[in-house]
Design an enzyme around this catalytic site. Structure first.
Site, PDB file in Angstrom:
ATOM      1  N   ASP A   7     -16.609 -10.988  44.523  1.00  0.00           N
ATOM      2  CA  ASP A   7     -17.985 -10.928  44.054  1.00  0.00           C
ATOM      3  C   ASP A   7     -18.861 -10.550  45.247  1.00  0.00           C
ATOM      4  O   ASP A   7     -18.388 -10.438  46.390  1.00  0.00           O
ATOM      5  CB  ASP A   7     -18.402 -12.270  43.442  1.00  0.00           C
ATOM      6  CG  ASP A   7     -19.461 -12.109  42.359  1.00  0.00           C
ATOM      7  OD1 ASP A   7     -20.246 -11.142  42.427  1.00  0.00           O
ATOM      8  OD2 ASP A   7     -19.508 -12.941  41.441  1.00  0.00           O
ATOM      9  N   TYR A   8     -20.138 -10.346  44.987  1.00  0.00           N
ATOM     10  CA  TYR A   8     -21.074  -9.803  45.966  1.00  0.00           C
ATOM     11  C   TYR A   8     -21.088 -10.650  47.245  1.00  0.00           C
ATOM     12  O   TYR A   8     -21.538 -11.799  47.230  1.00  0.00           O
ATOM     13  CB  TYR A   8     -22.464  -9.764  45.332  1.00  0.00           C
ATOM     14  CG  TYR A   8     -23.496  -8.941  46.036  1.00  0.00           C
ATOM     15  CD1 TYR A   8     -23.771  -7.644  45.635  1.00  0.00           C
ATOM     16  CD2 TYR A   8     -24.228  -9.473  47.084  1.00  0.00           C
ATOM     17  CE1 TYR A   8     -24.753  -6.883  46.263  1.00  0.00           C
ATOM     18  CE2 TYR A   8     -25.204  -8.730  47.726  1.00  0.00           C
ATOM     19  CZ  TYR A   8     -25.459  -7.436  47.316  1.00  0.00           C
ATOM     20  OH  TYR A   8     -26.429  -6.707  47.949  1.00  0.00           O
TER      21      TYR A   8
END
Length: 760
Positions: A301-302
């Site tokens: 994820d980011y």
């Protein structure tokens, strides 16, 4: 090396050598030859790549801004720097970049100006629509209609690929049982079976059976795993689950998505039992790869790999990159961590070249499956040969309206106040959501989305005399308006019926939007109390991205409709229900608690040694002093515009063996004057087992259309596999013995029977 040389030799062989004239054998031989040739091309490419170019295929970024020189928090760079990185082979793909021109230019640099010409992959967050905004996932779960969700995913994929995107970071399939968590809105609720079915449907809708199609979009089930169990319902917080609970509750939707063909998985932000998911080798390698044979790639994820430092799991960036990569996270999103540290980690021997090649191979194979090597500009040039087919915006809008209609849940309809007549009654529409604002839902990052139709406009369009409608805002979402309550009360007194739009704005649900108070905001509650005091019948339209705890005038309204965030066709769909053009058919995918203090709250809870005895002594039992353990509205609950009765539950043969399934038949009758769509639900519960089991578990459901006065028989087949759970060795097992079975309209109602599971 020997395998690579063999693949290259095999790829050079004539197709179906020695098999000409046998069509049945030739076709698989051709497919095998094509697969071998593709593998050979990828292996040959890997042999030519430098370490930096390999790491580049594991590095995903947001598109650059024109003038930004760099942001240490987001890793964002300027356009010139990003083009230099693409030209040098340091970028795998870009995500959430709007418009064809910018993506086309980036692809030109990758394909025509880089040494190896490896195409970029463009990703995007399509959570509930791209141009056409469909109901949020939690709302679609309320339809209990996975094929409908497959259709909306297909439509969204058509729209996204027409803008050059081939990869979406969806579906989110985290089981969510704590209504405080903001991301409940992005998933499919609290139940394992319901989420499994929607997970598979969404993957099929995005990807189709052939990823090389111009309008096929790579799906990314997320967040792997347990993200919905965050402590306190607080986003990004720690998770502490037993392996058995993880396997029985939180992992099955991911297995369903992978079985449906997903080739990308996003690791979660959260830790589980002290190990962040992004760096958890048991989760990403043992379960995902070895047990499930997943062949695609894992993306962080980011900036989640970089966040291993904040977790206290890595001392610095180098250690974070090493731990995430060795655990099984193939692609780093946005942090740039891999690009900065993996080359040196490989040269020092801390990361084996074989592991690097393995990750690169996974990415390149997916790009190959998407057809990017053959047609890197497909979807990036309008009207070019091979471009995605134009989508039908009118048809998508009609689909959005159908989906929104099916998602609305009628919780209550005292004295049959609904449906409303189109003439002869004055209506006061009161509340902060009457217009077209705050209707889209929490994920709407794309310019050019079709504007939503508001509730006011839709109601006026359906009334015989539009002057019969009075609209008063009354309050803002979270604050009062000067004179707002007085104006609302005056409008209510002049009306025959009041329709109130109450609940959450679209900025109160979603990522990083956890709430401790899951009630209607105080300003709106005060408005509702004042309007209810007029004595006029009140219909409440709840706008929400989670289960809400309702009280006072909202709870006691004559009619309650859960309308979620319905997107582009919000107003028309609600008006269709209000005026009876469509009978409501939605069912709750989450339990509504009586008070916020009950959360986490879900129907499939475990027993205790001192269960609450209804009507029995209150002390020394599993219960609250100030509330019962029952929901306000149960999972699966929902009404239509006609009463439905259940009768004559029959089980045959009355015992279940490994070799013979159990046939379950119930009679369901529509005793009203209008047709309804009923969702018939089958639940089971084990009386005793080697490990404690939930009091009830959903095992199947059927949506059936029942005409006025009609009686239908609804059939289910229950097998031994439906009863499996995780045993002592962490493998699926089941214990023989007695089971309860219910068929009914919700998780707390229905016809009851028992059956025995016996050895075969």
């Amino acid at each position: 090396m020997h395998r690579r040389q063999a693949l290259l030799r095999l790829a050079a062989l004539p197709v179906a050598t020695g098999l000409a004239g046998c069509a049945e054998i030739q076709k698989p031989a051709e497919a095998l030859a094509e697969s071998l040739a593709a593998d050979a091309r990828i292996e040959a490419l890997i042999l030519r790549m430098t370490v930096e170019e390999k790491v580049g295929q594991l590095s995903l970024y947001a598109p650059a801004a024109e003038e930004i020189l760099g942001n240490p928090q987001t890793g964002q760079v300027g356009l010139r720097q990003q083009f230099d990185d693409i030209r040098a082979g340091r970028v795998m793909g870009l995500f959430n970049g709007e418009g064809l021109a910018a993506k086309r230019r980036a692809q030109e640099v990758a394909v025509r100006e880089s040494r190896l010409g490896i195409p970029l992959l463009f990703g995007v967050d399509i959570i509930h629509g791209f141009r056409t905004v469909f109901p949020v996932p939690l709302a679609e779960a309320a339809s209990w209609d996975p094929p409908l969700s497959e259709r909306t995913a297909r439509a969204a994929a058509r729209e996204g690929t027409a803008d050059g995107f081939r990869w979406t970071f969806a579906p989110m399939i985290d089981i969510a049982r704590d209504a405080r968590w903001g991301r409940v809105v992005e998933g499919y609720g609290e139940d394992v079976l319901l989420t499994r079915r929607f997970a598979a449907a969404r993957v099929r809708g995005f990807q189709t059976a052939d990823l090389s199609r111009a309008d096929a979009m790579l799906a990314t089930p997320k967040h792997f795993a347990g993200y919905g169990a965050a402590e306190g319902g607080l986003d990004y917080a720690a998770v502490d689950l037993s392996e058995r609970t993880l396997r029985d509750v939180y992992l099955p939707p991911f297995k369903a998505a992978i079985d449906a063909g997903a080739l990308s998985v996003m690791a979660a932000f959260n830790e589980i039992g002290g190990v962040p998911s992004n760096a958890n080798p048991w989760l990403l390698t043992q379960v995902l790869r070895r047990e499930w044979s997943f062949e695609g790639f894992v993306v962080s994820d980011y900036t989640a790999d970089e966040e291993l430092i904040a977790h206290g799991f890595a001392a610095d960036e180098r250690e974070a990159a090493r731990r995430a990569f060795l655990a099984g996270t193939d692609v780093s999103m946005q942090s740039g961590l891999y690009m900065r540290h993996l080359p040196e980690l490989v040269r020092s021997g801390d990361v084996a070249m074989a592991r690097l090649d393995q990750a690169v191979r996974r990415v390149l194979r997916v790009k190959q499956r998407l057809g990017l090597f053959e047609q890197p500009f497909r979807g990036l040039q309008e009207d070019a040969p091979g471009a995605p087919p134009r989508f039908d915006g009118v048809a998508h809008r009609q689909l959005a309206r159908e989906a929104a209609q099916r998602c609305i849940v009628l919780l209550k309809n005292s004295s049959d106040v609904l449906p409303l007549p189109r003439s002869g009654r004055r209506i006061a529409l009161i509340g902060p959501f009457a217009d077209a604002h705050s209707l889209f839902g929490p994920w709407r990052p794309f310019p050019g989305q079709l504007p939503p139709v508001g509730i006011e406009d839709a109601i006026r369009a359906q009334l015989a005399d539009a002057s019969l409608l009075t609209v008063v805002r009354g309050s803002d979402v979270e604050s009062p308006l000067d004179g707002g309550i007085a104006q609302a009360v005056a409008a209510a007194r002049q009306a025959d019926v009041v329709v109130m739009t109450l609940g959450e704005s679209d900025q109160m649900s979603g990522e990083s939007r956890s709430r401790t108070d899951i009630e209607v905001p105080p300003a709106q509650q005060q408005l509702a109390e004042a309007v209810a005091a007029t004595g006029k019948p009140v219909v409440v339209l709840l706008r929400n991205g989670r289960a809400l705890a309702l009280r006072g005038a909202v709870r006691n309204a004559q009619a309650l409709l859960v309308t979620w965030f319905l997107g582009t066709e919000t107003g028309p769909a609600i008006a269709d229900i209000l005026f009876g053009d469509v009978s409501p058919s939605g069912r709750l995918p989450v339990s509504f608690p009586q008070t916020p203090g009950q959360v986490p709250f879900y129907y499939a809870h475990k027993r205790t040694g001192r269960p609450d005895a209804q009507g029995g002594p209150g002390r020394f039992r599993t219960r609250y002093l100030d509330a019962t353990n029952e929901p306000l509205y149960a999972f699966g609950h929902g009404l239509g515009y006609a009463p439905v009765q259940y009768a004559a539950l029959e089980l045959s043969p009355g015992r279940l063996t490994p070799g013979q399934p159990l046939s379950v038949v119930a009679t369901v009758a529509n005793t009203g004057a209008r047709a309804v769509d009923e969702t018939v639900q089958l639940y089971i519960g084990a009386r005793a087992a080697s490990f404690t089991r939930p009091v009830r578990e959903l095992k199947d459901f059927r949506r059936v259309r029942i005409e006025a006065g009609q009686t239908v028989q609804v059939r289910f087949t229950l097998t031994r596999d439906d009863l499996l759970f995780t045993g002592a060795d962490m493998r699926p097992t089941v214990d023989t013995g007695e089971f309860d079975l219910w068929v009914g309209p919700s998780a707390v109602a229905g016809l009851h029977a028992t059956f025995m599971l016996v050895p075969g």
